[in-house]
Design a protein around this motif. Sequence first.
Motif, mmCIF file in Angstrom:
data_model
loop_
_atom_site.group_PDB
_atom_site.id
_atom_site.type_symbol
_atom_site.label_atom_id
_atom_site.label_comp_id
_atom_site.label_asym_id
_atom_site.label_seq_id
_atom_site.Cartn_x
_atom_site.Cartn_y
_atom_site.Cartn_z
ATOM 1 N N VAL A 1 9.606 -46.922 119.909
ATOM 2 C CA VAL A 1 8.197 -47.213 119.627
ATOM 3 C C VAL A 1 7.432 -47.272 120.941
ATOM 4 C CG1 VAL A 1 6.585 -48.811 118.550
ATOM 5 C CG2 VAL A 1 8.866 -48.508 117.571
ATOM 6 N N LEU A 2 6.371 -46.468 121.031
ATOM 7 C CA LEU A 2 5.525 -46.422 122.216
ATOM 8 C C LEU A 2 4.226 -47.164 121.945
ATOM 9 C CD1 LEU A 2 5.922 -42.614 123.120
ATOM 10 C CD2 LEU A 2 7.383 -44.533 123.792
ATOM 11 N N ASP A 3 3.693 -47.807 122.958
ATOM 12 C CA ASP A 3 2.439 -48.556 122.832
ATOM 13 C C ASP A 3 1.280 -47.657 123.224
ATOM 14 O OD1 ASP A 3 0.768 -50.876 122.536
ATOM 15 O OD2 ASP A 3 0.624 -50.925 124.713
ATOM 16 N N ILE B 1 13.711 -54.117 113.325
ATOM 17 C CA ILE B 1 14.543 -55.145 113.946
ATOM 18 C C ILE B 1 14.634 -54.841 115.443
ATOM 19 C CG2 ILE B 1 16.838 -56.153 114.063
ATOM 20 C CD1 ILE B 1 15.876 -54.386 110.912
ATOM 21 N N GLY B 2 14.274 -55.817 116.247
ATOM 22 C CA GLY B 2 14.371 -55.686 117.691
ATOM 23 C C GLY B 2 15.354 -56.682 118.272
ATOM 24 N N VAL B 3 16.222 -56.246 119.179
ATOM 25 C CA VAL B 3 17.230 -57.098 119.817
ATOM 26 C C VAL B 3 16.971 -57.082 121.314
ATOM 27 C CG1 VAL B 3 19.680 -57.493 120.222
ATOM 28 C CG2 VAL B 3 18.912 -56.558 118.017
ATOM 29 N N THR B 4 16.682 -58.229 121.898
ATOM 30 C CA THR B 4 16.465 -58.331 123.341
ATOM 31 C C THR B 4 17.230 -59.524 123.895
ATOM 32 O OG1 THR B 4 14.476 -59.671 123.004
ATOM 33 C CG2 THR B 4 14.169 -57.301 123.225
ATOM 34 N N VAL B 5 17.653 -59.395 125.132
ATOM 35 C CA VAL B 5 18.329 -60.490 125.853
ATOM 36 C C VAL B 5 17.622 -60.669 127.187
ATOM 37 C CG1 VAL B 5 20.475 -61.349 126.841
ATOM 38 C CG2 VAL B 5 20.538 -59.975 124.742
ATOM 39 N N MET B 6 17.103 -61.871 127.423
ATOM 40 C CA MET B 6 16.491 -62.225 128.700
ATOM 41 C C MET B 6 17.253 -63.398 129.273
ATOM 42 S SD MET B 6 12.412 -61.884 127.930
ATOM 43 C CE MET B 6 11.729 -60.386 127.216
ATOM 44 N N SER B 7 17.804 -63.179 130.440
ATOM 45 C CA SER B 7 18.709 -64.160 131.016
ATOM 46 C C SER B 7 19.835 -64.393 130.004
ATOM 47 C CB SER B 7 17.960 -65.455 131.354
ATOM 48 O OG SER B 7 18.822 -66.341 132.046
ATOM 49 N N SER C 1 7.716 -48.864 126.138
ATOM 50 C CA SER C 1 8.560 -48.219 125.121
ATOM 51 C C SER C 1 9.666 -49.198 124.728
ATOM 52 C CB SER C 1 9.143 -46.906 125.642
ATOM 53 O OG SER C 1 9.938 -47.124 126.785
ATOM 54 N N ARG C 2 9.855 -49.391 123.454
ATOM 55 C CA ARG C 2 10.848 -50.332 122.942
ATOM 56 C C ARG C 2 11.707 -49.642 121.887
ATOM 57 N NH1 ARG C 2 8.191 -55.336 124.321
ATOM 58 N NH2 ARG C 2 7.194 -54.768 126.289
ATOM 59 N N ARG D 1 18.143 -51.593 128.181
ATOM 60 C CA ARG D 1 17.426 -51.995 129.391
ATOM 61 C C ARG D 1 16.534 -53.196 129.112
ATOM 62 N NH1 ARG D 1 13.070 -47.030 129.765
ATOM 63 N NH2 ARG D 1 11.450 -47.954 128.432
ATOM 64 N N GLN D 2 16.158 -53.874 130.191
ATOM 65 C CA GLN D 2 15.241 -55.005 130.068
ATOM 66 C C GLN D 2 13.859 -54.475 129.695
ATOM 67 O OE1 GLN D 2 13.696 -57.863 129.333
ATOM 68 N NE2 GLN D 2 15.327 -58.795 130.543
ATOM 69 N N SER D 3 13.348 -54.891 128.531
ATOM 70 C CA SER D 3 12.103 -54.319 128.011
ATOM 71 C C SER D 3 10.859 -55.009 128.538
ATOM 72 C CB SER D 3 12.097 -54.374 126.476
ATOM 73 O OG SER D 3 12.192 -55.720 126.042
ATOM 74 N N LEU D 4 11.016 -56.136 129.263
ATOM 75 C CA LEU D 4 9.857 -56.866 129.762
ATOM 76 C C LEU D 4 9.092 -55.988 130.755
ATOM 77 C CD1 LEU D 4 8.677 -59.741 129.415
ATOM 78 C CD2 LEU D 4 9.774 -60.330 131.565
ATOM 79 N N GLY D 5 7.806 -55.734 130.447
ATOM 80 C CA GLY D 5 6.985 -54.927 131.332
ATOM 81 C C GLY D 5 7.031 -53.437 131.048
ATOM 82 N N THR D 6 7.623 -53.011 129.957
ATOM 83 C CA THR D 6 7.684 -51.592 129.615
ATOM 84 C C THR D 6 6.822 -51.306 128.390
ATOM 85 O OG1 THR D 6 9.604 -51.817 128.151
ATOM 86 C CG2 THR D 6 10.041 -51.478 130.501
#
Length: 547
Positions: A324-326, A386-392, A365-366, A358-363
């Motif tokens: 998904v692009l913004d 459904i979105g899966v993200t890991v930060m720290s 494209s998700r 990849r880390q999606s923060l600041g991108t």
Amino acid sequence: MTKLDMTPGAQIPRTDVGPQTAVTQLLSSAAYRDLPVEGLDGVGGITIKKGRFYDLFRPSVGEAFSRAVIDRTLRPKRNPLVPSFGTDTRMVVEHCLAAEELRRVRDQQLTLVTLLTGLLFLPGTLVWLALFEVRAYFRRTSPSREGFYSTLALLAAAGLAVLLAIRPPFTGLLAVYFRVTMLVPVAGWFVAKRICLRSVQGLRDRWGGLVDGSALAATVPKAVPRDDMDKKANELRAQLDRLTSEQETNIQHYAGSKGILGAGMRWGVWEVVEELRPAEGHPDFRAFHPWDLTRRITARLGGLGHSEVAGAGMPHVSVQQWVVLDIPEGADEIGRPGGAEMDGYRMRDFGIQQIANRQSLGTDSRHRLATQLVLHNGQLVSTLLIGVTVMSNTLRVSVSGYALGPLNGFFGAKPKPKEKNIPKTGKFWEERTVQLPLIDNDEVVRQAVRAPFAGMPTLLTWLGGSIKLPEPFSLRASWADPTWKSRFKADDVIYGATPVVNAVLVAIIEFLEEHDVNVERFTGRGSILKSEMQGVRPFRADNYDAG
């Protein structure tokens, strides 16, 4: 005179389109409609662009719709299209081509009549055309007195015809010519009316059949090559194949409060957010990537179509990996990424996996895992991402719901006889309904004068006008009504979200347990989320109060 052939000819093989058939047929029916083009004004953002001689050369709904859709979807150089979920876009375009082919046969016959009875007797033809222009002028400026002025103009034209027939201004051959110069166009009008009537009846039969759900094939002889050297047919087939491939893209666009273009607005969000801690007895948990958890959720969602209770499986579920692009909410076009990650209109699996990990923060494209249900014969498209993200060491799994509602009611209208209410004779305070002719004088003239220019669509657009489609253009989403105005469709959107959320929660717990993660907090969060789902209701998830 050659009879207008309304039977299917050479056709492009089609496969079953499943639950989306009804919406596809409703959209296709617009290509065969003979209604005034003003009926399209304001339907889902459509605007009418009037030509230089709009009153005389104006297009009908079917003519304008077919030409606009063909130009927008089959031009070699065009902006990308937004996917039309729940719709076979290619079939709609094929019906537009088929409708144009039927009109082309009609226009060839009308052109012959126009040349023989109109152009060869041009002085009389111009007088009759001027009469129709006068009627159109007074219809715009003085509707209440249009009948009076039209009658005067008609009497003047009829008087001139009689005068020329009795006392032509010349002698010899010119005298014979001027005796009939006003009469032959009238004879041509009678022949043209029969051609127009037969054409409209055939087109209306296809319009009504599609709305009623009949499986009418689209006749596209121009897309069937006669030999290897048939360049135009091969190019048309290539453009249709390109359209099919483009609709199967896995690149989607998020446009602010519009939600996912083609899938509708976001109406609900559910999240599980918790810190990753090792399970009791383990010094640390086993490392994993977000893509690993996504694959486990994908496998669990793949079983939604089955149930231990007979007949309880979710119908028509598809599970896909999306990128998904913004884009800005007001953008009037969309783009496609390029590079080695792309295979035509689809991103390759390794490219999707890289974005997921990849880390999606600041991108911009998700990665999202999409679960989509096409229900009510395509009138409802429910999408859950459904979105899966890991930060720290914090895991966040979000489920967001999007809904695309039924088609605008315009596309479901059936052909109706033309009627008019008039005062009763002797009882002027009461009215009675009379049935009008399917083809009136104005319509015969309109089709006859447009026919010679059918092979020059650009010039015909300048003369009569065209319609402008909303952008970014999606054949399905551009004309969707709000889901929440239909009780059953709204309920189905809400009900369908619950098993998806439950499946995601089960997959999360199973996966984390296998990787030695303490799931106690995740289990508690899941219980809270299930409690919230008991009273779930739609809300404006993309409208933020920043005041």
